[in-house]
Design a protein around this motif. Structure first.
Motif, PDB file in Angstrom:
ATOM      1  N   GLN A  40       0.839  -1.196   0.000  1.00 13.35           N
ATOM      2  CA  GLN A  40       0.000   0.000   0.000  1.00 13.35           C
ATOM      3  C   GLN A  40       0.880   1.254   0.000  1.00 13.35           C
ATOM      4  O   GLN A  40       0.621   2.212  -0.726  1.00 13.35           O
TER       5      GLN A  40
ATOM      6  N   GLY B 274       2.378   1.718  -3.393  1.00 12.99           N
ATOM      7  CA  GLY B 274       1.329   2.244  -4.277  1.00 12.99           C
ATOM      8  C   GLY B 274       1.093   3.729  -4.059  1.00 12.99           C
ATOM      9  O   GLY B 274       0.942   4.491  -5.020  1.00 12.99           O
ATOM     10  N   ASP B 275       1.081   4.146  -2.785  1.00 11.31           N
ATOM     11  CA  ASP B 275       0.912   5.574  -2.478  1.00 11.31           C
ATOM     12  C   ASP B 275       2.058   6.396  -3.056  1.00 11.31           C
ATOM     13  O   ASP B 275       1.842   7.442  -3.666  1.00 11.31           O
TER      14      ASP B 275
ATOM     15  N   MET C  16       4.116   5.591  -5.530  1.00 15.78           N
ATOM     16  CA  MET C  16       4.082   5.555  -6.989  1.00 15.78           C
ATOM     17  C   MET C  16       3.003   6.500  -7.525  1.00 15.78           C
ATOM     18  O   MET C  16       3.213   7.191  -8.520  1.00 15.78           O
ATOM     19  N   SER C  17       1.868   6.544  -6.865  1.00 17.13           N
ATOM     20  CA  SER C  17       0.792   7.441  -7.281  1.00 17.13           C
ATOM     21  C   SER C  17       1.208   8.896  -7.136  1.00 17.13           C
ATOM     22  O   SER C  17       0.989   9.717  -8.026  1.00 17.13           O
ATOM     23  N   LEU C  18       1.836   9.213  -6.030  1.00 18.96           N
ATOM     24  CA  LEU C  18       2.265  10.582  -5.747  1.00 18.96           C
ATOM     25  C   LEU C  18       3.364  11.044  -6.696  1.00 18.96           C
ATOM     26  O   LEU C  18       3.384  12.194  -7.126  1.00 18.96           O
TER      27      LEU C  18
ATOM     28  N   SER D 138       4.179   9.605  -9.713  1.00 21.00           N
ATOM     29  CA  SER D 138       4.043   9.069 -11.067  1.00 21.00           C
ATOM     30  C   SER D 138       4.149  10.178 -12.108  1.00 21.00           C
ATOM     31  O   SER D 138       3.976  11.354 -11.815  1.00 21.00           O
TER      32      SER D 138
ATOM     33  N   ASP E 296       0.429  19.714  -8.594  1.00 15.93           N
ATOM     34  CA  ASP E 296       0.340  18.410  -7.913  1.00 15.93           C
ATOM     35  C   ASP E 296       1.348  18.314  -6.776  1.00 15.93           C
ATOM     36  O   ASP E 296       1.021  17.872  -5.675  1.00 15.93           O
TER      37      ASP E 296
ATOM     38  N   ASN F 167       0.670  18.194  -2.625  1.00 15.21           N
ATOM     39  CA  ASN F 167       1.154  17.081  -1.807  1.00 15.21           C
ATOM     40  C   ASN F 167       2.312  17.475  -0.884  1.00 15.21           C
ATOM     41  O   ASN F 167       3.016  16.616  -0.365  1.00 15.21           O
TER      42      ASN F 167
END
Length: 124
Positions: A18, A21-22, A24-26, A28, A68, A72
């Protein structure tokens, strides 16, 4: 019938996946590492400075990626009271925590490029 996962079944592994994934999403996209790396090296830069430093990025993409990163808490944006208005971007303290990751990614990329380039030279 779907087989049960062997590796990702433990709670520790699920938390790790998880988190990956977080991250990689942030992070990407093609440009975020370039922007972060440039700001880590350059400290505080204007929009046009970033545009000149990051080869190939367009104004719309740079603007979107900066928004973005700011949302963040990785980049901060400061509007200067000048005419015309000047905007300066800098890496946040939290964004600076990515410095070791970016350094290691660069080292890995250099080693990979040398490895592949060396093999191609021998084959020719």
């Amino acid at each position: 019938m779907k087989k049960k996962a062997l590796v990702n079944d433990t709670p520790v592994c699920q938390v790790r996946m998880q988190a990956i994934g977080d991250a990689m999403s942030l992070l990407s996209g093609k440009w975020k590492f370039y922007i972060l790396g440039t700001l880590i090296e350059g400290n505080t830069l204007g929009f046009m400075d970033l545009l000149r430093e990051i080869n190939g990025i367009g104004t719309k993409m740079l603007s979107k990626e900066l928004q973005d990163l700011e949302m963040n808490n990785l980049v901060s944006r400061k509007v200067m009271n000048t005419k015309p208005i000047t905007v300066k971007y800098s890496i946040t303290e939290y964004g600076k925590t990515l410095s070791p990751l970016i350094d290691e990614l660069a080292k890995w990329g250099i080693n990979y490029r040398n490895s592949v380039h060396g093999k191609k030279e021998k084959e020719s």
